[in-house]
Motif scaffolding. Structure first.
Motif, PDB file in Angstrom:
ATOM      1  N   ARG A   2       0.832  -1.187   0.000  1.00 40.10           N
ATOM      2  CA  ARG A   2       0.000   0.000   0.000  1.00 40.10           C
ATOM      3  C   ARG A   2       0.879   1.255   0.000  1.00 40.10           C
ATOM      4  NH1 ARG A   2      -4.814  -0.595   4.283  1.00 40.10           N
ATOM      5  NH2 ARG A   2      -3.166  -0.124   5.768  1.00 40.10           N
ATOM      6  N   ARG A   3       0.382   2.286  -0.660  1.00 41.22           N
ATOM      7  CA  ARG A   3       1.105   3.546  -0.723  1.00 41.22           C
ATOM      8  C   ARG A   3       0.484   4.554   0.232  1.00 41.22           C
ATOM      9  NH1 ARG A   3       6.029   2.848  -3.192  1.00 41.22           N
ATOM     10  NH2 ARG A   3       5.808   1.758  -5.168  1.00 41.22           N
ATOM     11  N   ASP A   9      -6.535  13.940  -4.443  1.00 42.76           N
ATOM     12  CA  ASP A   9      -7.053  13.054  -5.489  1.00 42.76           C
ATOM     13  C   ASP A   9      -6.775  11.584  -5.225  1.00 42.76           C
ATOM     14  OD1 ASP A   9      -4.346  12.855  -5.934  1.00 42.76           O
ATOM     15  OD2 ASP A   9      -4.374  13.789  -7.911  1.00 42.76           O
ATOM     16  N   GLY A  10      -6.156  11.289  -4.089  1.00 44.91           N
ATOM     17  CA  GLY A  10      -5.913   9.894  -3.724  1.00 44.91           C
ATOM     18  C   GLY A  10      -4.742   9.252  -4.425  1.00 44.91           C
ATOM     19  N   GLU A  11      -3.975  10.040  -5.177  1.00 42.97           N
ATOM     20  CA  GLU A  11      -2.817   9.522  -5.887  1.00 42.97           C
ATOM     21  C   GLU A  11      -1.546  10.086  -5.268  1.00 42.97           C
ATOM     22  OE1 GLU A  11      -2.741   7.274  -8.259  1.00 42.97           O
ATOM     23  OE2 GLU A  11      -4.933   7.094  -8.250  1.00 42.97           O
ATOM     24  N   PRO A  12      -0.517   9.260  -5.106  1.00 43.97           N
ATOM     25  CA  PRO A  12       0.736   9.775  -4.536  1.00 43.97           C
ATOM     26  C   PRO A  12       1.378  10.774  -5.483  1.00 43.97           C
ATOM     27  CG  PRO A  12       1.060   7.556  -5.396  1.00 43.97           C
ATOM     28  CD  PRO A  12      -0.413   7.834  -5.473  1.00 43.97           C
ATOM     29  N   ALA A  57       3.870  16.124  -0.252  1.00 40.15           N
ATOM     30  CA  ALA A  57       4.838  15.284  -0.957  1.00 40.15           C
ATOM     31  C   ALA A  57       5.954  14.819  -0.034  1.00 40.15           C
ATOM     32  CB  ALA A  57       5.416  16.045  -2.148  1.00 40.15           C
ATOM     33  N   LEU A  58       6.459  15.743   0.805  1.00 43.91           N
ATOM     34  CA  LEU A  58       7.515  15.347   1.740  1.00 43.91           C
ATOM     35  C   LEU A  58       7.000  14.295   2.710  1.00 43.91           C
ATOM     36  CD1 LEU A  58      10.281  15.616   3.092  1.00 43.91           C
ATOM     37  CD2 LEU A  58       9.332  17.469   4.461  1.00 43.91           C
ATOM     38  N   TRP A  59       5.835  14.522   3.268  1.00 46.03           N
ATOM     39  CA  TRP A  59       5.310  13.570   4.243  1.00 46.03           C
ATOM     40  C   TRP A  59       4.953  12.231   3.596  1.00 46.03           C
ATOM     41  CZ3 TRP A  59       1.772  17.257   7.615  1.00 46.03           C
ATOM     42  CH2 TRP A  59       2.611  18.076   8.374  1.00 46.03           C
TER      43      TRP A  59
END
Length: 355
Positions: A2-3, A9-12, A57-59
């Motif tokens: 899992r990511r 938007d639920g996307e990494p 993004a960092l987290w």
């Protein structure tokens, strides 16, 4: 796997996806310390910083790494934190900006960093200026990976009560990490031991008291919470197969549901905190925000550990190396949260403003 995702938007984010994918290529990630630190240095060259729209993004990078390997996240977080601290002070080693002259301790873009700011009974580190050169003498407790990182940002007393931050080369003469004092079963490769400093040259970074008073101090604490959340999410993933089995009973679903709800709440808290940091509003107390974030995420991680123990029993703790390591690592990592003392600070802050 899992990511860990914090975006709306639920996307990494693309950068988080790239970093976490690159971790899969590190030999013995989290256990081969030097190889993992080399990877951390590479990540640090392009990783986003907290604030300015880059916080999610960092987290995600930290949480995604922790979901894969908690020890690796425990190595990456302080390295990125050190780079953020240096950036706040006007130092960007990749770009060649160095307002404080830390090149004097041979720091550069290939340096690996620790941040040593803890204090403890029976240990004190003092800094003295002699003929324009600062030197460190004494002992600093809780120095993670002191025998491996090339450099560190370290707090030291400049008089009886005031501390200042310094950059120091950890491979300098006079730097002596204590050996054979780390018996931890969790984070066993992230040795955090006292270090003795004997007349070691150091370079000040920021003014007296700057380290604790700077805006980024609270943000660093929330980055640690992102690691806790990612590690707990990795543990929760082990609850899905038994709950999905055709033989699953209600209890298996309850354990998964309780962990999922707790982690969903922690994720929502991190998302809100990231928005607050990236779009700051007047009157926001980021130190209180950090205390709340850490409390919520710590509670969620603790619930997840308890539900995993109840749902899975002892078998994976003795027969599944990755699960057993992840559980032990997270248990120790969570001790960076000081429990009721940290909660009391929240209560004190809320009571002081009458709400």
């Amino acid at each position: 796997m899992r990511r860990a995702v914090l975006s709306a938007d639920g996307e990494p984010s693309a950068v988080a996806q790239t970093v976490v994918d690159s971790a899969e290529d590190v030999p013995m990630l989290g256990t081969h310390v030097d190889a993992t630190l080399d990877w951390c240095v590479g990540v640090g060259r392009t990783a986003p910083r907290v604030g300015g729209g880059s916080t999610p993004a960092l987290w995600e990078i930290l949480a995604g790494t922790a979901a894969m390997n908690v020890s690796a996240a425990r190595m990456l977080e302080p390295h990125l934190d050190a780079l953020s601290i240096l950036h706040e002070a006007g130092v960007d080693l990749v770009a060649g900006h160095d307002e404080w002259g830390i090149e004097q301790v041979d720091a550069g873009p290939d340096s690996s960093w620790g941040v040593f700011a803890a204090e403890g009974p029976g240990a004190r580190l003092d800094a003295h200026n002699s003929a324009g050169t600062w030197r460190l003498n004494g002992t600093k407790p809780w120095c993670s990976l002191a025998g491996h990182v090339s450099h560190a940002l370290i707090t030291a007393f400049v008089d009886d009560t005031h501390r200042r931050l310094f950059a120091v080369g950890m491979r300098s003469a006079g730097v002596r990490p204590h050996r054979d004092e780390w018996f931890a079963r969790g984070l066993s490769h992230v040795v955090s031991s006292p270090v003795d400093f004997d007349d070691v040259v150091a370079v000040p970074v920021g003014g007296i008291g700057w380290y604790l008073s700077r805006p980024g101090f609270a943000r660093g604490g929330m980055s640690v919470a992102a690691c806790w959340w990612g590690a707990a999410d990795g543990i929760a993933a082990a609850l899905v197969p038994p709950a999905s089995s055709e033989h699953a009973d209600q209890l298996a679903l309850v354990h998964l549901g309780r962990a999922d709800a707790a982690l969903w709440g922690a994720r929502a808290t991190l998302v809100e905190a990231a928005r607050t940091i990236d779009d700051p509003r007047p009157g926001v107390d980021e130190r209180l925000l950090a205390e709340r974030v850490r409390a919520v995420v710590s509670d969620a991680a603790t619930i997840t550990l308890a539900e995993a123990d109840a749902a899975l029993g002892p078998a994976p703790l003795v027969s599944d190396h990755d699960h057993a390591r992840r559980v032990a690592d997270l248990h120790l990592y969570l001790r960076q949260h000081h429990g009721l003392r940290d909660i009391a600070r929240i209560g004190r802050a809320v009571a002081s403003v009458g709400r």
